[in-house]
Design a protein around this motif. Structure first.
Motif, PDB file in Angstrom:
ATOM      1  N   GLY A 266       0.781  -1.228   0.000  1.00 37.87           N
ATOM      2  CA  GLY A 266       0.000   0.000   0.000  1.00 37.87           C
ATOM      3  C   GLY A 266       0.812   1.278   0.000  1.00 37.87           C
ATOM      4  N   PHE A 267       2.107   1.189  -0.373  1.00 45.49           N
ATOM      5  CA  PHE A 267       2.977   2.365  -0.387  1.00 45.49           C
ATOM      6  C   PHE A 267       3.331   2.758  -1.815  1.00 45.49           C
ATOM      7  N   THR A 268       3.621   4.033  -1.995  1.00 49.77           N
ATOM      8  CA  THR A 268       4.206   4.514  -3.226  1.00 49.77           C
ATOM      9  C   THR A 268       5.529   5.200  -2.899  1.00 49.77           C
ATOM     10  N   VAL A 269       6.544   4.970  -3.715  1.00 53.33           N
ATOM     11  CA  VAL A 269       7.866   5.562  -3.472  1.00 53.33           C
ATOM     12  C   VAL A 269       7.871   7.005  -3.947  1.00 53.33           C
ATOM     13  N   LEU A 270       8.187   7.917  -3.029  1.00 54.36           N
ATOM     14  CA  LEU A 270       8.273   9.337  -3.367  1.00 54.36           C
ATOM     15  C   LEU A 270       9.639   9.696  -3.938  1.00 54.36           C
ATOM     16  N   GLU A 271      10.699   9.113  -3.350  1.00 46.85           N
ATOM     17  CA  GLU A 271      12.049   9.393  -3.831  1.00 46.85           C
ATOM     18  C   GLU A 271      13.028   8.394  -3.245  1.00 46.85           C
ATOM     19  N   THR A 272      14.178   8.282  -3.898  1.00 46.57           N
ATOM     20  CA  THR A 272      15.308   7.538  -3.359  1.00 46.57           C
ATOM     21  C   THR A 272      16.519   8.458  -3.397  1.00 46.57           C
TER      22      THR A 272
END
Length: 248
Positions: free
Chosen positions: A219-225
Protein backbone atom coordinates in the motif's frame (compact mmCIF):
# COMPACT_ATOMS: atom_id res chain seq x y z
CA UNK A 1 19.75 -11.28 14.79
CA UNK A 2 18.01 -11.72 18.12
CA UNK A 3 21.00 -13.75 19.32
CA UNK A 4 23.39 -10.78 19.55
CA UNK A 5 25.63 -11.25 22.56
CA UNK A 6 28.91 -9.46 23.03
CA UNK A 7 28.32 -7.64 19.73
CA UNK A 8 25.38 -5.84 21.34
CA UNK A 9 27.68 -4.67 24.14
CA UNK A 10 30.35 -3.54 21.67
CA UNK A 11 27.95 -2.12 19.07
CA UNK A 12 28.09 1.57 20.02
CA UNK A 13 31.87 1.61 20.14
CA UNK A 14 32.16 -0.13 16.78
CA UNK A 15 29.67 2.21 15.11
CA UNK A 16 30.80 5.53 16.55
CA UNK A 17 31.47 6.79 13.01
CA UNK A 18 27.81 6.41 11.98
CA UNK A 19 26.34 9.85 11.30
CA UNK A 20 23.17 9.45 13.35
CA UNK A 21 22.63 13.21 13.57
CA UNK A 22 22.56 13.46 9.77
CA UNK A 23 20.12 10.57 9.60
CA UNK A 24 17.80 12.17 12.16
CA UNK A 25 17.93 15.48 10.31
CA UNK A 26 17.17 13.76 6.99
CA UNK A 27 14.16 11.99 8.51
CA UNK A 28 12.84 15.17 10.12
CA UNK A 29 13.31 17.15 6.89
CA UNK A 30 11.50 14.56 4.75
CA UNK A 31 8.69 14.22 7.29
CA UNK A 32 8.21 17.99 7.45
CA UNK A 33 8.16 18.21 3.65
CA UNK A 34 5.23 15.77 3.62
CA UNK A 35 3.35 17.69 6.31
CA UNK A 36 4.13 15.50 9.31
CA UNK A 37 4.59 17.43 12.55
CA UNK A 38 7.50 16.65 14.85
CA UNK A 39 5.22 15.33 17.57
CA UNK A 40 3.84 12.40 15.55
CA UNK A 41 4.28 8.85 16.80
CA UNK A 42 7.38 7.43 15.12
CA UNK A 43 8.33 3.76 14.98
CA UNK A 44 12.06 3.01 14.80
CA UNK A 45 12.25 -0.52 13.37
CA UNK A 46 15.39 -2.54 14.10
CA UNK A 47 16.48 0.22 16.44
CA UNK A 48 19.50 -1.61 17.89
CA UNK A 49 20.91 0.30 20.84
CA UNK A 50 18.69 3.26 20.01
CA UNK A 51 21.10 6.06 19.11
CA UNK A 52 18.74 7.24 16.37
CA UNK A 53 15.66 6.72 18.56
CA UNK A 54 17.06 9.06 21.18
CA UNK A 55 17.91 11.75 18.64
CA UNK A 56 14.37 11.59 17.27
CA UNK A 57 13.06 11.95 20.82
CA UNK A 58 15.23 15.03 21.19
CA UNK A 59 13.52 16.46 18.10
CA UNK A 60 10.11 16.07 19.72
CA UNK A 61 8.93 12.77 18.26
CA UNK A 62 7.24 10.16 20.43
CA UNK A 63 9.22 7.06 19.53
CA UNK A 64 8.37 3.36 19.65
CA UNK A 65 11.72 1.56 19.41
CA UNK A 66 11.43 -1.99 18.09
CA UNK A 67 14.15 -4.65 17.94
CA UNK A 68 14.32 -8.44 18.08
CA UNK A 69 17.34 -8.37 20.38
CA UNK A 70 16.57 -8.00 24.11
CA UNK A 71 20.26 -7.28 24.71
CA UNK A 72 20.19 -4.32 22.33
CA UNK A 73 17.03 -3.01 23.98
CA UNK A 74 18.55 -3.38 27.45
CA UNK A 75 21.40 -1.13 26.36
CA UNK A 76 18.91 1.37 24.96
CA UNK A 77 16.98 1.32 28.23
CA UNK A 78 20.16 2.22 30.11
CA UNK A 79 21.03 4.97 27.62
CA UNK A 80 17.51 6.43 27.79
CA UNK A 81 17.77 6.95 31.56
CA UNK A 82 14.05 7.47 32.11
CA UNK A 83 13.60 9.70 29.06
CA UNK A 84 9.98 10.52 28.28
CA UNK A 85 8.34 9.79 24.94
CA UNK A 86 10.09 6.46 24.35
CA UNK A 87 8.51 2.98 24.33
CA UNK A 88 10.58 -0.18 23.81
CA UNK A 89 9.20 -3.30 22.11
CA UNK A 90 11.03 -6.61 21.60
CA UNK A 91 9.55 -8.05 18.40
CA UNK A 92 10.46 -9.83 15.18
CA UNK A 93 9.89 -7.24 12.46
CA UNK A 94 8.05 -9.71 10.24
CA UNK A 95 5.51 -10.10 13.06
CA UNK A 96 5.27 -6.44 14.02
CA UNK A 97 2.28 -5.87 16.29
CA UNK A 98 1.63 -2.37 17.59
CA UNK A 99 -1.02 -1.06 19.95
CA UNK A 100 -2.35 1.28 17.26
CA UNK A 101 -1.35 3.11 14.11
CA UNK A 102 1.50 5.57 13.56
CA UNK A 103 2.34 8.24 11.01
CA UNK A 104 6.08 7.76 10.62
CA UNK A 105 8.11 4.55 10.36
CA UNK A 106 11.90 4.43 9.98
CA UNK A 107 14.24 1.49 9.46
CA UNK A 108 17.93 2.29 9.12
CA UNK A 109 21.43 0.85 8.77
CA UNK A 110 20.60 -2.03 6.39
CA UNK A 111 18.11 -3.71 8.72
CA UNK A 112 16.12 -4.77 5.64
CA UNK A 113 19.21 -6.59 4.34
CA UNK A 114 19.14 -8.80 7.42
CA UNK A 115 15.78 -10.26 6.42
CA UNK A 116 16.58 -13.76 5.10
CA UNK A 117 14.38 -13.98 1.99
CA UNK A 118 11.87 -12.20 -0.22
CA UNK A 119 8.97 -13.62 1.77
CA UNK A 120 10.37 -11.97 4.92
CA UNK A 121 10.72 -8.61 3.16
CA UNK A 122 7.13 -8.92 1.94
CA UNK A 123 5.87 -9.88 5.40
CA UNK A 124 7.75 -6.97 7.01
CA UNK A 125 6.43 -4.38 4.55
CA UNK A 126 2.91 -5.76 4.93
CA UNK A 127 3.09 -5.32 8.72
CA UNK A 128 4.35 -1.75 8.34
CA UNK A 129 1.56 -1.06 5.87
CA UNK A 130 -1.00 -2.48 8.28
CA UNK A 131 -0.04 -0.06 11.06
CA UNK A 132 0.88 3.01 8.99
CA UNK A 133 -1.85 5.62 8.66
CA UNK A 134 -2.93 6.84 5.24
CA UNK A 135 -0.59 9.65 4.25
CA UNK A 136 2.06 8.41 6.65
CA UNK A 137 5.70 7.83 5.70
CA UNK A 138 8.03 4.84 5.67
CA UNK A 139 11.69 5.92 5.47
CA UNK A 140 14.31 3.17 5.29
CA UNK A 141 17.56 2.17 3.62
CA UNK A 142 19.06 -0.88 1.97
CA UNK A 143 22.61 -1.79 1.13
CA UNK A 144 22.99 -1.96 -2.65
CA UNK A 145 24.31 -4.74 -4.87
CA UNK A 146 27.36 -2.55 -5.48
CA UNK A 147 28.17 -2.51 -1.76
CA UNK A 148 27.61 -6.24 -1.36
CA UNK A 149 29.80 -7.17 -4.30
CA UNK A 150 32.43 -4.42 -4.38
CA UNK A 151 32.77 -3.19 -0.79
CA UNK A 152 31.81 -6.07 1.48
CA UNK A 153 32.60 -8.90 -0.94
CA UNK A 154 35.11 -11.38 0.49
CA UNK A 155 36.96 -8.61 2.28
CA UNK A 156 38.16 -8.67 5.90
CA UNK A 157 38.11 -5.63 8.17
CA UNK A 158 39.65 -4.85 11.56
CA UNK A 159 38.07 -2.47 14.09
CA UNK A 160 39.56 -1.59 17.47
CA UNK A 161 38.17 0.40 20.40
CA UNK A 162 39.30 0.74 23.99
CA UNK A 163 37.03 -2.17 24.93
CA UNK A 164 37.18 -4.62 22.04
CA UNK A 165 39.12 -5.75 18.99
CA UNK A 166 36.85 -6.90 16.14
CA UNK A 167 37.99 -9.05 13.22
CA UNK A 168 35.24 -8.82 10.58
CA UNK A 169 35.31 -11.42 7.78
CA UNK A 170 32.95 -11.58 4.80
CA UNK A 171 32.12 -14.36 2.36
CA UNK A 172 30.22 -13.37 -0.79
CA UNK A 173 27.82 -15.68 -2.60
CA UNK A 174 28.36 -14.57 -6.20
CA UNK A 175 25.06 -16.01 -7.41
CA UNK A 176 22.77 -14.24 -4.93
CA UNK A 177 24.85 -11.35 -3.59
CA UNK A 178 24.38 -12.64 -0.04
CA UNK A 179 27.27 -11.84 2.29
CA UNK A 180 27.93 -14.18 5.22
CA UNK A 181 29.58 -12.26 8.03
CA UNK A 182 31.68 -13.62 10.89
CA UNK A 183 32.80 -11.37 13.72
CA UNK A 184 35.54 -12.42 16.15
CA UNK A 185 35.43 -10.10 19.15
CA UNK A 186 38.33 -10.00 21.60
CA UNK A 187 37.90 -8.34 25.01
CA UNK A 188 40.76 -7.80 27.47
CA UNK A 189 40.14 -9.62 30.74
CA UNK A 190 43.35 -9.59 32.80
CA UNK A 191 47.14 -9.85 32.61
CA UNK A 192 47.28 -9.58 28.84
CA UNK A 193 44.62 -12.23 28.30
CA UNK A 194 41.63 -11.79 26.02
CA UNK A 195 38.21 -13.42 25.89
CA UNK A 196 37.05 -14.32 22.38
CA UNK A 197 33.43 -14.37 21.22
CA UNK A 198 32.09 -15.03 17.72
CA UNK A 199 28.94 -13.64 16.12
CA UNK A 200 27.72 -14.80 12.72
CA UNK A 201 24.94 -13.46 10.50
CA UNK A 202 24.20 -12.75 6.85
CA UNK A 203 23.10 -9.79 4.77
CA UNK A 204 20.92 -10.39 1.73
CA UNK A 205 20.85 -8.38 -1.48
CA UNK A 206 17.46 -7.11 -2.65
CA UNK A 207 16.89 -5.29 -5.93
CA UNK A 208 15.21 -1.94 -6.35
CA UNK A 209 12.52 -3.66 -8.44
CA UNK A 210 11.70 -6.07 -5.61
CA UNK A 211 11.66 -3.29 -3.02
CA UNK A 212 9.27 -1.20 -5.10
CA UNK A 213 7.02 -4.13 -5.88
CA UNK A 214 6.69 -5.23 -2.25
CA UNK A 215 6.11 -1.66 -1.13
CA UNK A 216 3.32 -1.31 -3.68
CA UNK A 217 1.75 -4.56 -2.50
CA UNK A 218 1.79 -3.18 1.06
CA UNK A 219 0.00 0.00 0.00
CA UNK A 220 2.98 2.36 -0.39
CA UNK A 221 4.21 4.51 -3.23
CA UNK A 222 7.87 5.56 -3.47
CA UNK A 223 8.27 9.34 -3.37
CA UNK A 224 12.05 9.39 -3.83
CA UNK A 225 15.31 7.54 -3.36
CA UNK A 226 18.54 9.22 -2.29
CA UNK A 227 22.16 8.33 -1.64
CA UNK A 228 22.84 7.57 2.03
CA UNK A 229 20.73 10.21 3.84
CA UNK A 230 21.74 13.07 1.58
CA UNK A 231 19.92 15.02 -1.13
CA UNK A 232 22.01 13.36 -3.85
CA UNK A 233 20.35 10.86 -6.19
CA UNK A 234 21.45 7.24 -6.14
CA UNK A 235 24.14 6.30 -8.65
CA UNK A 236 26.11 3.28 -9.81
CA UNK A 237 28.44 3.49 -6.81
CA UNK A 238 25.79 4.19 -4.18
CA UNK A 239 26.37 1.92 -1.19
CA UNK A 240 23.22 2.73 0.80
CA UNK A 241 19.98 3.65 -0.95
CA UNK A 242 17.39 5.50 1.13
CA UNK A 243 13.70 5.16 0.28
CA UNK A 244 10.96 7.59 1.20
CA UNK A 245 7.55 5.94 0.70
CA UNK A 246 4.06 7.21 1.46
CA UNK A 247 1.09 5.09 2.52
CA UNK A 248 -1.82 5.57 0.14
Amino acid sequence: MSGYGIFAQAYDGLTDDVQYARMAEYIAKRACREGLAQDVITVDLGCGTGSLSLLLCDKGYDVIAVDASPLMLNILRDKAAGRQGLLLLCQDLTQLDLYGTARLFVCTLDTVNHLPDEASVRAFFQRVGLFCESGGLFIFDVNTAYKHRQVLGDNPFVYETEDVLCLWRNALDEDTGRVDISLDLFRPVQDGLYARDTEEFSEYCYSDALIRQTLSEAGFTVLETTDDYTDAPCGERTQRCCYVARKL
